[in-house]
Structures are given as structure tokens and as C-alpha cells.
Design a protein around this motif. Structure first.
Motif, PDB file in Angstrom:
ATOM      1  N   ASN A  81     -25.627  -3.974  50.214  1.00  9.17           N
ATOM      2  CA  ASN A  81     -24.834  -5.168  49.942  1.00  9.17           C
ATOM      3  C   ASN A  81     -23.632  -5.202  50.892  1.00  9.17           C
ATOM      4  O   ASN A  81     -22.737  -4.374  50.797  1.00  9.17           O
ATOM      5  CB  ASN A  81     -24.375  -5.130  48.480  1.00  9.17           C
ATOM      6  N   GLN A 109     -20.442  -7.270  51.927  1.00 13.87           N
ATOM      7  CA  GLN A 109     -19.623  -8.351  51.380  1.00 13.87           C
ATOM      8  C   GLN A 109     -18.567  -8.772  52.384  1.00 13.87           C
ATOM      9  O   GLN A 109     -17.655  -8.005  52.696  1.00 13.87           O
ATOM     10  CB  GLN A 109     -18.971  -7.912  50.075  1.00 13.87           C
ATOM     11  N   SER A 115     -22.049 -11.844  54.839  1.00 10.80           N
ATOM     12  CA  SER A 115     -22.493 -11.310  53.559  1.00 10.80           C
ATOM     13  C   SER A 115     -24.013 -11.223  53.594  1.00 10.80           C
ATOM     14  O   SER A 115     -24.674 -12.148  54.049  1.00 10.80           O
ATOM     15  CB  SER A 115     -22.037 -12.205  52.411  1.00 10.80           C
ATOM     16  N   HIS A 119     -32.814  -6.086  48.771  1.00  5.35           N
ATOM     17  CA  HIS A 119     -33.194  -5.625  47.434  1.00  5.35           C
ATOM     18  C   HIS A 119     -34.381  -4.667  47.483  1.00  5.35           C
ATOM     19  O   HIS A 119     -35.120  -4.647  48.460  1.00  5.35           O
ATOM     20  CB  HIS A 119     -33.553  -6.832  46.562  1.00  5.35           C
ATOM     21  N   TRP A 139     -21.849  -1.714  50.570  1.00  4.41           N
ATOM     22  CA  TRP A 139     -22.287  -0.953  49.394  1.00  4.41           C
ATOM     23  C   TRP A 139     -23.735  -0.519  49.593  1.00  4.41           C
ATOM     24  O   TRP A 139     -24.585  -1.329  49.962  1.00  4.41           O
ATOM     25  CB  TRP A 139     -22.205  -1.811  48.133  1.00  4.41           C
ATOM     26  N   ARG A 183     -27.581  -9.064  51.737  1.00  4.97           N
ATOM     27  CA  ARG A 183     -28.123  -8.089  50.777  1.00  4.97           C
ATOM     28  C   ARG A 183     -29.588  -7.784  51.075  1.00  4.97           C
ATOM     29  O   ARG A 183     -30.294  -8.622  51.619  1.00  4.97           O
ATOM     30  CB  ARG A 183     -28.069  -8.649  49.358  1.00  4.97           C
ATOM     31  N   ASN A 223     -30.548  -5.022  41.255  1.00  7.59           N
ATOM     32  CA  ASN A 223     -29.406  -4.670  42.091  1.00  7.59           C
ATOM     33  C   ASN A 223     -29.828  -4.457  43.534  1.00  7.59           C
ATOM     34  O   ASN A 223     -30.845  -3.827  43.804  1.00  7.59           O
ATOM     35  CB  ASN A 223     -28.751  -3.384  41.574  1.00  7.59           C
ATOM     36  N   ALA A 224     -28.996  -4.967  44.424  1.00  9.34           N
ATOM     37  CA  ALA A 224     -29.297  -4.799  45.843  1.00  9.34           C
ATOM     38  C   ALA A 224     -29.124  -3.335  46.233  1.00  9.34           C
ATOM     39  O   ALA A 224     -28.220  -2.660  45.744  1.00  9.34           O
ATOM     40  CB  ALA A 224     -28.385  -5.682  46.658  1.00  9.34           C
ATOM     41  N   THR A 244     -28.596 -14.131  45.055  1.00 12.14           N
ATOM     42  CA  THR A 244     -28.169 -13.558  46.333  1.00 12.14           C
ATOM     43  C   THR A 244     -28.074 -14.583  47.445  1.00 12.14           C
ATOM     44  O   THR A 244     -28.210 -14.256  48.599  1.00 12.14           O
ATOM     45  CB  THR A 244     -29.163 -12.476  46.799  1.00 12.14           C
TER      46      THR A 244
END
Lengths: 206, 241
Positions: B6, B8, B28, B32, B66, B30, B2-3, B232
Motif C-alpha cells: 500500500n 499512500q 497512491s 492485493h 506499507w 495498492r 487487506n492490501a 482501492t
């Protein structure tokens, strides 16, 4: 050529044979400019011809040797040491820049209609940064990361040199991009196209 | 995996009508765990806006941000402040240290603010100062230190309490190249230890410390390269508005 002077300078440490010289060179430069052993011996032969190095017999160099020609070592002559001193004392000339394929490519590209110069710049920048990532990885993981021996420090400085060279290229590409964008917008202002829509006010500032 | 961060389809528009400025357009992005991502681009490309939104210091006009699985829009002001103090670490070009506090006090400040007990906060601060190699300067004040040492304190403050997202905006600032490299080494080490990092820079030499490099221009991601997680792949769409 710098290989000749570099080999001669390494011989300041004491007599060495060809493989030793190559290994000492690559300790410091990390095989960035690999030397083949034939090149090493050809260079040594020329240095000997020019009176800058001389052959040392095994007995002289302290090697035990196993008879005829176990190792042929070389040492710098006084004239050779003088040449080394002169090499260190003289700046590397910058009067004749080496041919730069990228500069030539862009110089041609900007004059040809239908070539997407911005795409050339972006592709090159991406590739150059990718190479810089490789150098940086070597800097932070290999023997350059914690240089204990002088040769390791030398290697990390060579990596720095590669990084700074690449950085200069990226900065130049950024500069080209900005100049080209400005030239294009000035051209559009001076000669607005008759059927083009009014320019948008979306100038992005931040 | 999971990043940690994030973004979006995030857009940020300042002003409206004729003065409307699109700082970011449907970006967008990300980052990690264990990954350092560099964001490059000319002045005004949206680099710093991206970082400000990632850190919850500003809100997007559209799209969502996020952090560790939490949509920042779902948090109230207090919740977001708490998130900033516990999960997100910032390193700015200006070190932003408080001159009246010692190095250790500067570092433990975010922990004090979330109610951590003083002794535990001090212990964590000392641990962070050790990590950046200046534990011996813990009781000195910022003006008694060099720029490089002050930036180390700022990094210690950014990572104290095991924060998982490090956001750095031109962190090497006016430092000389060697000291600047130490700063990057520390941020890199933190990412290697499992944090996610975002490094905004206009210098390729600094971006080269990252695993992935993202190029922004006029608020849009125009290119990116480097190792990426399979799920991703970034969308590089144009504008949304």
C-alpha cells in the motif's frame, strides 16, 4: 481469400463434409474468424465448379450412410492439392495493407486543432491492452495453456498472433505519443509565447 | 481484503533547488493478495522508483509505504532488511545471482541470512526450485545454465519461504519471447496462489498478464484499468510539492 485455401488445405487430410470442415477450421482458430455453414457450402460449391474439389459418395468415403444423401463429402482433386502447395509456397502479400481505422483516425486527428490526440492515444492504448489481457487469459487458462493436440497448438499460435498484433499497435501508439510530445516541445522552444511564464525546470528524468 | 502493498500519496524527489527532480508525485497504489498489477510508462516515468520504494530499498520524500500492514518508515535498517528477506521477493532484469553459489544455495541465501537452519533452508529452496521446474539443476552453478534457467533461479529465490509480495522489474529482459513467457507464467502462478505481484514493464504484451495495468507518466498515475477491489480506487492527483 484465405478461407478458400484453408478449406482446401484441410481437405488434404481426407474427405470431409461441410460441418466437419467448419469444425476443423475452428479447432485451430478458436472461432476468431467464425465461419457460417452457408459460407462453407458456397465456398465448396465454387471449389467444385473450379475443379479443385469433387464430391465423394458415401460408399467411396467409407461412410455407412442411410440412403439417399446422408452426407455429401468433398475431397481435393490433384489440381486442388496443387493450389494448396502453391498457397503454402507463396508469402502472404503485404503490398496492399488493409485499411487501418486507427491510423486513419490519428492521421486526421493530428491535423485538426482542438482535438486531444493524447487522450485518443491513451484511451486506445488502454482498450488494446484490455483486449490483450483477454487473449492472454485464454492463453493461460483454456486448451491453449497446455496444447496436447496439434489443433490446440495451432489455436495458441493464433492467440499469439492476436497478441503480437495488438502489441505492435501499442508500440506504435507509444511512438506517436513520444513524437507528438517532442514536436510540441520543439514548437514551444522555437516560438515561445509572449505572455507565457518562464519554462519550469521540472524535467523529470527518473 | 487487506492490501499486501500500500503506497499512500508517495512522492520521491531527488536533489533540490534548480536540480530538483520529481521522480514520483503523490502516487497512491495498492496490490492485493492474488493480484498481479503491471506498471507501464515511458523511460523516466517513475516505474522503477515506485518498485524501489515498494521494496524498501529507498525511502519516499513524503507519503508512506506499507507492506503487509507494516509502515516501512517504522522499521530500522535491520527491520527493513528482515522484511525484505522474509516478505518481499525481487526479480530483476539482470538475474543478480551469486556466481560462486549453486542454484540451491542462491535460492536459500535469503533464508540463511535470517538465521533459518541449513537443512530447512535447503528443503525450502528445493521446493521453490521444483515450483519453477528446475529442481534437477539445484547443484549447478549459474554460469552452467542458460539465461532462462538463471531467471528461473532468480524467481525461485524471490518466492522462497512463501514471500507474499513479488516485485519484478522487466523480468524477461533479454530472454527470447517464448522463454520470457515462461517467466511471466511463473510469476502469474505465484500470484494465483495468493501472493501480490507488481510487474514493471514497458511491454504491453507482458502487462497483459496482469489483472490491472497502471500507467505512469512524469511520476504521476495517468490512467489505470482492470479489475480492482471496491475500496482501492486509486487517486490520480497531480503533484504535492
Amino acid at each position: 481469400m484465405s478461407i478458400r485455401q484453408a478449406m482446401l488445405a484441410l481437405l488434404e487430410q481426407g474427405p470431409m463434409y461441410g460441418y466437419q470442415l467448419r469444425s476443423e477450421f475452428e479447432q485451430r482458430t478458436g472461432e476468431t474468424w467464425p465461419l457460417n455453414i452457408g459460407q462453407v457450402y458456397t465456398t465448396l460449391a465454387r471449389l467444385e465448379r473450379d475443379g479443385l474439389v469433387e464430391v465423394v459418395t458415401d460408399a467411396e468415403s467409407g461412410d455407412s450412410g442411410d440412403g439417399d444423401r446422408a452426407h455429401v463429402s468433398y475431397r481435393a482433386t490433384p489440381a486442388g492439392l496443387e493450389e494448396v502447395a502453391a498457397w503454402f509456397a507463396t508469402p502472404v502479400p503485404r503490398t496492399q495493407p488493409p485499411r487501418d481505422e486507427l491510423a486513419i483516425k490519428l492521421a486526421i486527428a493530428v491535423t485538426l486543432p482542438g482535438v486531444d490526440v493524447a487522450a485518443i492515444i491513451q484511451r486506445q492504448r488502454s482498450a488494446t491492452i484490455s483486449a490483450m489481457q483477454d487473449y492472454t487469459r485464454l492463453k493461460r487458462t483454456g486448451r491453449a495453456a497446455n496444447p496436447d493436440a496439434p489443433a490446440d497448438l495451432a489455436w495458441s499460435l493464433v492467440l499469439d498472433s492476436l497478441v503480437f498484433d495488438a502489441e505492435a499497435e501499442v508500440r506504435w501508439l507509444d511512438h506517436c505519443e513520444a513524437r507528438l510530445r517532442r514536436a510540441a516541445s520543439e514548437k514551444a522552444r522555437v516560438r515561445p509565447s509572449v505572455d507565457a511564464p518562464a519554462p519550469s525546470s521540472q524535467e523529470v528524468v527518473r | 481484503m487487506n492490501a499486501v502493498l500500500n503506497l499512500q500519496s508517495v512522492s520521491r524527489v531527488h536533489g533540490e533547488g534548480v536540480t530538483e527532480v520529481h521522480a514520483l508525485r503523490s502516487v497512491s497504489f495498492r496490490a492485493h493478495p492474488g493480484e498481479l498489477v503491471a506498471v507501464m510508462g515511458p523511460s523516466g516515468s517513475g516505474k522503477s522508483t515506485l518498485l524501489t520504494l515498494a521494496g524498501g530499498l529507498d525511502e519516499p520524500t513524503s507519503g508512506s509505504v506499507w507492506v503487509e500492514g507494516t509502515d516501512l518508515a517504522s522499521l530500522d535498517l535491520a527491520g527493513r532488511a528482515r522484511m525484505r528477506r522474509t516478505s518481499i521477493g525481487y526479480v530483476f532484469q539482470a538475474y543478480n545471482l551469486i556466481p560462486a553459489l549453486t542454484a540451491a544455495e542462491n535460492v536459500s541465501l535469503p533464508l540463511d541470512l535470517v538465521g533459518q537452519r541449513a537443512r530447512a533452508a535447503r528443503a525450502l529452496a528445493m521446493h521453490a526450485l521444483e515450483e519453477v521446474g528446475i529442481a534437477d539443476l539445484a547443484d549447478r552453478f549459474p554460469d552452467e545454465m542458460s539465461g532462462g534457467q538463471q531467471q528461473r533461479i532468480a524467481i525461485a529465490r524471490a518466492v522462497v519461504g512463501e514471500r507474499r509480495l513479488i516485485l519484478a522489474d522487466e523480468p524477461t529482459g533479454a530472454l527470447d519471447t517464448d522463454t520470457g513467457e515462461d517467466v511471466l507464467r511463473l510469476i502469474r502462478a505465484r500470484c494465483d496462489a495468493g501472493a501480490a505481484g507488481v510487474l514493471v514493464t514497458h511491454e504491453a504484451r507482458h502487462a497483459a498478464w496482469a489483472d490491472r495495468v497502471v500507467f505512469l507518466r512524469d511520476g504521476v498515475i495517468v490512467d489505470e484499468h482492470g479489475a480492482d477491489e471496491p475500496d482501492t480506487l486509486l487517486e490520480t492527483s497531480g503533484s504535492t510539492r
